[in-house]
Design a protein around this motif. Structure first.
Motif, PDB file in Angstrom:
ATOM      1  N   LEU A  88       1.452  11.461   9.678  1.00  0.00           N
ATOM      2  CA  LEU A  88       1.049  10.428   8.724  1.00  0.00           C
ATOM      3  C   LEU A  88       1.106  11.249   7.017  1.00  0.00           C
ATOM      4  O   LEU A  88       1.642  11.095   5.808  1.00  0.00           O
ATOM      5  CB  LEU A  88      -0.475  10.531   8.465  1.00  0.00           C
ATOM      6  CG  LEU A  88      -0.797   9.807   7.251  1.00  0.00           C
ATOM      7  CD1 LEU A  88      -0.146   8.605   7.363  1.00  0.00           C
ATOM      8  CD2 LEU A  88      -2.802   9.689   7.738  1.00  0.00           C
ATOM      9  N   ALA A  89       0.633  13.544   6.819  1.00  0.00           N
ATOM     10  CA  ALA A  89       1.410  13.965   5.949  1.00  0.00           C
ATOM     11  C   ALA A  89       2.848  14.276   6.110  1.00  0.00           C
ATOM     12  O   ALA A  89       2.939  14.835   4.895  1.00  0.00           O
ATOM     13  CB  ALA A  89       0.222  15.388   6.779  1.00  0.00           C
ATOM     14  N   SER A  90       3.859  14.655   6.979  1.00  0.00           N
ATOM     15  CA  SER A  90       5.207  13.997   6.377  1.00  0.00           C
ATOM     16  C   SER A  90       5.474  13.058   5.729  1.00  0.00           C
ATOM     17  O   SER A  90       6.445  13.365   5.243  1.00  0.00           O
ATOM     18  CB  SER A  90       5.789  13.808   8.075  1.00  0.00           C
ATOM     19  OG  SER A  90       5.473  12.582   8.324  1.00  0.00           O
ATOM     20  N   LEU A 105       3.570  11.746   3.379  1.00  0.00           N
ATOM     21  CA  LEU A 105       2.938  11.737   1.893  1.00  0.00           C
ATOM     22  C   LEU A 105       4.434  11.200   0.839  1.00  0.00           C
ATOM     23  O   LEU A 105       4.996  12.446   1.368  1.00  0.00           O
ATOM     24  CB  LEU A 105       1.963  12.753   1.722  1.00  0.00           C
ATOM     25  CG  LEU A 105       0.857  11.828   3.110  1.00  0.00           C
ATOM     26  CD1 LEU A 105      -0.199  13.730   2.731  1.00  0.00           C
ATOM     27  CD2 LEU A 105      -0.009  11.387   2.791  1.00  0.00           C
ATOM     28  N   THR A 149       5.520  13.004  -1.365  1.00  0.00           N
ATOM     29  CA  THR A 149       4.765  13.634  -2.605  1.00  0.00           C
ATOM     30  C   THR A 149       6.292  13.646  -3.879  1.00  0.00           C
ATOM     31  O   THR A 149       6.111  14.447  -4.210  1.00  0.00           O
ATOM     32  CB  THR A 149       5.428  15.115  -1.794  1.00  0.00           C
ATOM     33  OG1 THR A 149       6.075  15.213  -0.656  1.00  0.00           O
ATOM     34  CG2 THR A 149       3.958  15.443  -0.841  1.00  0.00           C
ATOM     35  N   ASN A 167       6.279  19.111   3.017  1.00  0.00           N
ATOM     36  CA  ASN A 167       6.084  18.337   3.865  1.00  0.00           C
ATOM     37  C   ASN A 167       6.738  17.521   4.647  1.00  0.00           C
ATOM     38  O   ASN A 167       6.465  17.209   5.823  1.00  0.00           O
ATOM     39  CB  ASN A 167       4.543  17.775   3.581  1.00  0.00           C
ATOM     40  CG  ASN A 167       5.619  15.795   2.859  1.00  0.00           C
ATOM     41  OD1 ASN A 167       6.703  16.447   1.815  1.00  0.00           O
ATOM     42  ND2 ASN A 167       5.029  15.173   2.556  1.00  0.00           N
TER      43      ASN A 167
END
Length: 579
Positions: A152-154, A156, A158, A175
């Motif tokens: 999930l963080a990868s 985001l 950004t 990320n």
């Protein structure tokens, strides 16, 4: 003119005849094409319709080829982010010159990341050996796993930080590095499936070292930019110099500088500033780890290769040491060395059963059947036997290699095994070892009669000929004990093989005729003995049942008597204090 008319009529008649013939051929061809189309239409109707994939119920099996192929696809976007983002961040000219290309590749890799997340939601898992396909359970299994938060963080967005920092700041996509676990999984799967695991391990190690040197080169260039290009001998030279200004030269120089540090060559310029010293200290510590990893992996590869050779081929060093300590003659030692060289050069395996021991019995049987069943089925006495019998026998075949001039068996020896020729030529020779009566080649066999224990065989279980190898010969041996063990479970096949053996002995004139009657009498005697033993066993079982019943009734009587005695003694204990 009047004389030419008959010829004209004749030519016209011939032309008309040929026209009719061509027309008939054309009509036949058209009829054939129509019939073929009708038959094709019928065949198409008979073919079952392809099952449609229900995408709402679609579940990915981790053991299928699709999952393995998808892992290989995911290698590219992960490596792209790990290599290109740091390069674009440190080498600004590369970022500015190919900005459109980088943005296109960025969002293509993001699409693959999204698709990978969807596939993870649909990836099944095993529970008690059964693939779970319930969508709700699959979703919960992934949501509560350790990989979900990283995935999930990868994902985001950004990239929205471009609005604040500017479009030329690819570091906002850092990320995307968090999807590294997928790369490790792909590498592990590839290592287990490749036919050359040692080569793959070395290649994987070199790839990781390349990425590490690439990162170090980029950081070195960024540090040189921070200190100032050409400020001292340690940093990158001044980029105003025409030799140092091309981007390709910049990257190659930085990569070479980092490779020198990690390989501990020691030809790098000495640092002058604190930042340079700290960078060199960190690089030297990493270089120690890299050197240890390379040495360790190469050592493991060499050990694995040596273990593989020891498994595939007998240990030559131990045998040579034994022969040397026992003062064996040079001629015999040379024969042993030639035998080992033949095995190693031609990659012949004599320890197949040891190699396949770790596999389940079913897989061992299937491998042995695919390798040895065609050879075993050539043996006359095993033809028309049950397939299950042959499958049991192929596991018992032992490969053997004989050198030129070596005797496989001699006349008069007791036969304990039969032989099947896989490759090579063997000669049936006289006692002098020179005169040849026949030559046996691939697919021939011998010694089958001596392991069947056929009564009436004039030669008993002894060999009737001398068999010598002409060149290097590969044979399969089947021992008498293994055949007896297998035939004990297949009595019908045993009778069939014995009958075939009698027929062969009868043709050779090696079977005593009275032996058949004696054998039948022996069989009748055995049957009578078996019936008598069964009757005695039934009588003993009846007597045992009676004894058990009597024992049980006696136990009941004894228990009742003991209870009565306990009741009588209770009154005695109550009266003793009063007295």
């Amino acid at each position: 003119m009047t004389e030419a008319k008959p010829f004209d009529r004749l030519d016209k008649g011939r032309m008309n005849r040929w026209v009719r013939v061509f027309r008939w051929h054309r009509m036949q061809k058209e009829d054939d094409e129509v019939e073929e189309k009708k038959e094709e239409g019928k065949d198409e109707k008979k073919l079952p319709a392809k099952p449609k994939v229900n995408w709402t119920q679609w579940v990915v099996d981790p053991s299928e080829e699709f999952y393995y192929g998808w892992l290989q696809v995911m290698i590219f976007p992960i490596f792209y982010n790990w290599i290109i983002i740091i390069c674009r961040t440190c080498f600004k000219e590369i970022e500015d010159e190919f900005l459109t290309l980088w943005l296109t590749l960025d969002y293509c890799s993001d699409l693959l990341y999204v698709a990978d997340t969807i596939i993870k939601f649909r990836t099944g898992f095993l529970e008690q050996g059964i693939l779970v396909q319930d969508r709700d359970r699959l979703k919960n299994h992934y949501l509560f796993s350790s990989h979900f938060l990283l995935d999930l963080a990868s994902l985001l967005p950004t990239d929205l930080l471009y609005l604040y920092f500017g479009i030329n700041q690819p570091l906002v996509r850092v990320n995307r590095f968090l999807r590294i676990s997928r790369l490790n999984e792909a590498m592990d799967r590839m290592e287990t499936r490749t036919s050359y695991p040692n080569t793959f391990r070395i290649s994987k190690l070199m790839l990781y070292i390349f990425v590490l040197i690439h990162w170090n080169a980029c950081i070195y260039f960024a540090l040189s930019s921070y200190i100032g290009f050409g400020a001292d001998r340690w940093v990158y030279p001044n980029i105003t110099d025409p030799m140092s200004s091309p981007v390709r030269h910049q990257y190659i120089y930085c990569f070479w500088f980092s490779a020198q540090i990690f390989t501990t060559v020691g030809d790098t310029p000495l640092p002058d500033r604190e930042e340079e010293y700290l960078f060199m200290i960190a690089d030297l510590l990493i270089a120690v780890l890299v050197f240890a990893s390379v040495v360790g992996n190469v050592g493991n590869v060499i050990t694995n290769l040596r273990d593989r050779d020891n498994v595939f081929f007998p240990n030559h060093e131990l045998v040579k040491g034994y022969l040397r300590n026992r003062y064996i003659s040079k001629e015999l030692r040379n024969r042993v060395n030639d035998w080992y060289q033949h095995l190693y050069i031609n990659r012949k395996i004599t320890r197949e059963n040891e190699i396949l021991q770790q596999l389940p019995v079913q897989l061992q049987t299937e491998i042995a059947v695919s390798v040895h069943l065609p050879t075993l089925s050539k043996v006359t006495i095993f033809q028309n036997c049950e397939t299950s019998l042959l499958e049991e026998l192929v596991l018992k075949l032992i490969p053997q290699v004989y050198s030129p001039g070596e005797y496989v068996c001699r006349k008069g020896d007791v036969g304990h095994e039969m032989y099947i020729i896989k490759d090579g030529k063997l000669a049936v020779v006289a006692d002098d070892g020179i005169t040849q009566f026949a030559v046996l080649s691939d697919g021939n066999f011998f010694g089958e009669i001596s392991i069947l224990n056929i009564k009436g065989n004039k030669s008993g279980n002894r060999r009737t000929a001398n068999i010598r190898s002409i060149g290097h010969s590969d044979l399969f041996s089947l021992s008498k004990e293994d055949l007896t063990d297998v035939l004990s479970e297949f009595p019908a096949a045993k009778r069939h093989l014995e009958e075939k053996g009698r027929q062969i002995l009868t043709k050779m004139g090696m079977l005593v005729e009275a032996a058949e009657g004696e054998e039948e009498q022996d069989e009748e005697k055995v049957e009578v003995k078996v019936e008598r033993l069964e009757g005695n066993l039934n009588t003993l079982q009846t007597k045992l049942a009676r004894l058990m019943a009597e024992l049980e009734s006696s136990n009941c009587k004894i228990l009742a008597r003991v209870e009565q005695l306990e009741l009588e003694t209770e009154g005695w204990e109550d009266n003793s204090p009063e007295e």
